[in-house]
Design a protein around this motif. Structure first.
Motif, short mmCIF file in Angstrom:
data_model
loop_
_atom_site.label_atom_id
_atom_site.label_comp_id
_atom_site.label_asym_id
_atom_site.label_seq_id
_atom_site.Cartn_x
_atom_site.Cartn_y
_atom_site.Cartn_z
N ALA A 78 0.61 -1.10 -0.26
CA ALA A 78 0.11 -0.22 -0.22
C ALA A 78 1.07 1.21 0.10
CB ALA A 78 -0.89 0.06 1.10
N ASP A 79 2.55 1.24 0.13
CA ASP A 79 3.52 2.39 0.61
C ASP A 79 3.44 3.05 -1.10
OD1 ASP A 79 4.42 0.01 -0.10
OD2 ASP A 79 6.45 0.87 1.03
N ASP A 121 5.39 11.22 1.17
CA ASP A 121 6.60 10.95 0.68
C ASP A 121 6.60 10.39 -0.66
OD1 ASP A 121 10.14 11.28 -0.91
OD2 ASP A 121 10.63 10.34 0.85
N THR A 122 5.53 10.43 -1.40
CA THR A 122 4.82 9.62 -2.51
C THR A 122 3.82 10.28 -3.00
OG1 THR A 122 4.26 7.76 -3.28
CG2 THR A 122 3.11 8.39 -0.39
N THR A 154 -1.59 16.41 4.03
CA THR A 154 -0.44 16.16 3.82
C THR A 154 0.28 16.93 2.66
OG1 THR A 154 -1.20 13.98 5.18
CG2 THR A 154 0.78 14.03 4.28
N VAL A 155 -0.28 16.95 2.09
CA VAL A 155 0.36 17.44 0.22
C VAL A 155 0.65 18.50 1.09
CG1 VAL A 155 0.20 18.13 -2.45
CG2 VAL A 155 -0.69 15.08 -1.04
N VAL A 166 4.70 22.30 -4.01
CA VAL A 166 4.81 21.20 -3.41
C VAL A 166 5.98 20.57 -3.85
CG1 VAL A 166 3.49 19.90 -2.77
CG2 VAL A 166 2.69 21.29 -3.17
N ARG A 167 6.26 20.17 -2.69
CA ARG A 167 7.91 19.32 -2.87
C ARG A 167 7.36 17.84 -3.31
NH1 ARG A 167 12.81 20.16 1.29
NH2 ARG A 167 14.13 18.49 0.41
N VAL A 168 7.98 17.20 -3.73
CA VAL A 168 7.72 15.59 -4.27
C VAL A 168 8.65 14.54 -3.85
CG1 VAL A 168 6.95 16.20 -6.35
CG2 VAL A 168 8.42 15.61 -6.71
N TRP A 169 9.90 15.05 -3.52
CA TRP A 169 10.39 13.90 -2.73
C TRP A 169 11.69 14.15 -2.22
CZ3 TRP A 169 12.58 10.87 -7.67
CH2 TRP A 169 11.29 10.01 -8.65
N ASP A 170 11.23 13.80 -0.47
CA ASP A 170 12.41 14.27 0.13
C ASP A 170 14.31 13.83 -0.70
OD1 ASP A 170 10.62 15.39 2.24
OD2 ASP A 170 11.04 12.95 3.06
#
Length: 408
Positions: A78-79, A121-122, A154-155, A166-170
């Motif tokens: 699910a992640d 982070d997704t 969260t987004v 909006v940042r997509v990945w750390d």
């Protein structure tokens, strides 16, 4: 792209569906009723058959991502960013048929994603809008709405006012680096929807993200970069590059498709004409640079011939976006051009080389490419199947039976 002169009359049900909401069963259109029982030779019937087999054979939370050479689904938990696509597709079939069996399937596959609301982070827009927000739209379920809003929170928390995106990945290496990709335009629908459902401040976040994406990731010739890096302290653009395309200045096919769909969606929520213009520019570039059979290779900048792999998922994304645009365009010629473009793409996807009918593959479409640099090429892909089914739904609501798309 040459524009025709036919005006497409959109029914109220189709207009509501184009805005991300669905009409209740009592006001289903004639087109929806017809689509609920497609002919045996229809690509809709074939898609339903394949989806039912996948949903009833696999067990959540083993989410299908892409096919293996042996003809089975590779699954993820699910992640994974792709986990929402099977339940999202099941919801689209329920939207068309109003069959409780499809609703049961969709709920069964949606529920294990509930805990993903805080997974920041997704790509939560893919995962949580097309499942929980759509469930709320179709059924009125309040718990689903609250789950989708929690994901939107969260987004939104990943928005940096200095960058305006909006940042997509750390990033693991440089605390100043702030990474954003063209794919992130697909996360904005969750924010726009939340802006209409109790989080009005999220609309401005989505607009600012779209504006800077348009400025930095869409080139003057209407092609697209995949990635941009920013200094998160100052907002300064540092570099533009790719991770899944052929090279930094290439035009990655699915990235171009994300731009078409993302800006069409932004226009649907805002009616900002610059967003629709960008959707048309990127769509026109996509459709006018296709090979003769109208299915793109994975990157437009590589040799357009075998052994380069195709990407049917990119065509499916653009086909669905074009049909959404046809309901948004005020100009009759633009409306018809959108439909004509979608017809060309969907006819190609529904043809024997690309539809999995008569094969042992469990997917609906063949020859999708997820990530060439990582060796993920020439497979069935669940997200390609989602956008194909979404496009077929739109076709039947707006134009007519999908049997029109079968080359005779």
């Amino acid at each position: 792209m040459r524009r025709g002169l036919l005006v497409l009359a959109a029914t109220i049900t189709a207009l509501v569906a184009a805005c991300g909401a669905a009409a209740p069963p009592s006001v289903q259109s004639t087109a929806q009723a017809r689509a609920a029982a497609p002919g045996a030779d229809s690509p809709v019937a074939f898609a339903d058959e394949r989806l039912a087999a996948t949903a009833d054979t696999l067990t959540p939370p083993n989410y299908p991502t892409r096919t293996t050479p042996e003809g089975t689904w590779l699954t993820k938990g699910a992640d994974d960013w792709t986990a929402g696509f099977l339940p999202a597709t099941l919801w689209r079939v329920y939207e068309r048929t109003r069959d409780p069996a499809w609703r049961d399937r969709a709920v069964r596959w949606t529920q294990p994603l509930t805990a993903e609301t805080s997974h920041d982070d997704t790509d939560l827009g893919f995962k949580m809008f097309m499942t929980f927000a759509v469930e709320h739209q179709l059924t009125g379920d309040e718990a689903a709405k609250q789950t989708a809003l929690a994901a939107a929170d969260t987004v939104a928390a990943r928005f940096n006012p200095s960058v305006g995106m909006v940042r997509v990945w750390d990033d693991r290496d440089d605390e100043t680096q702030y990474r954003v990709n063209i794919d992130a335009m697909m996360n904005t629908e969750l924010l726009y929807w939340a802006g209409q459902n109790g989080r009005p401040q999220y609309t401005e976040i989505a607009n600012r993200h779209a504006d800077r994406t348009m400025a930095d990731l869409v080139r003057p010739d209407a092609t697209t970069f995949m990635f941009a890096d920013y200094d998160q302290r100052t907002g300064a653009l540092q570099r533009r590059y790719t991770e899944q395309g052929a090279f930094d200045d290439s035009t990655w096919a699915r990235g171009q498709a994300w731009a078409v769909y993302g800006f069409a969606t932004a226009y649907r929520y805002t009616r900002n004409p610059s967003y629709l213009a960008t959707a048309h520019r990127t769509a026109d570039w996509f459709t006018t640079h296709l090979p003769p059979d109208h299915v793109p290779y994975w990157d437009f900048s590589v040799p357009q011939a075998p052994p380069q792999p195709r990407d049917t998922s990119a065509s499916a994304v653009v086909a669905s976006a074009l049909l959404a645009m046809s309901e948004l365009d005020a100009d009759p010629a633009a409306k018809q051009a959108d439909v004509d473009g979608a017809r060309t793409l969907l006819t190609a996807l529904s043809s024997p080389p690309y539809l999995a009918r008569g094969t042992t593959m469990p997917s609906i479409l063949l020859h999708g490419t997820q990530n060439v640099p990582e060796g993920q090429a020439d497979t069935g892909i669940q997200f390609g199947d989602y956008y194909y089914v979404e496009a077929l739904n739109r076709w039947e609501r707006q134009v007519g039976p999908a049997t029109q798309l079968i080359a005779r």
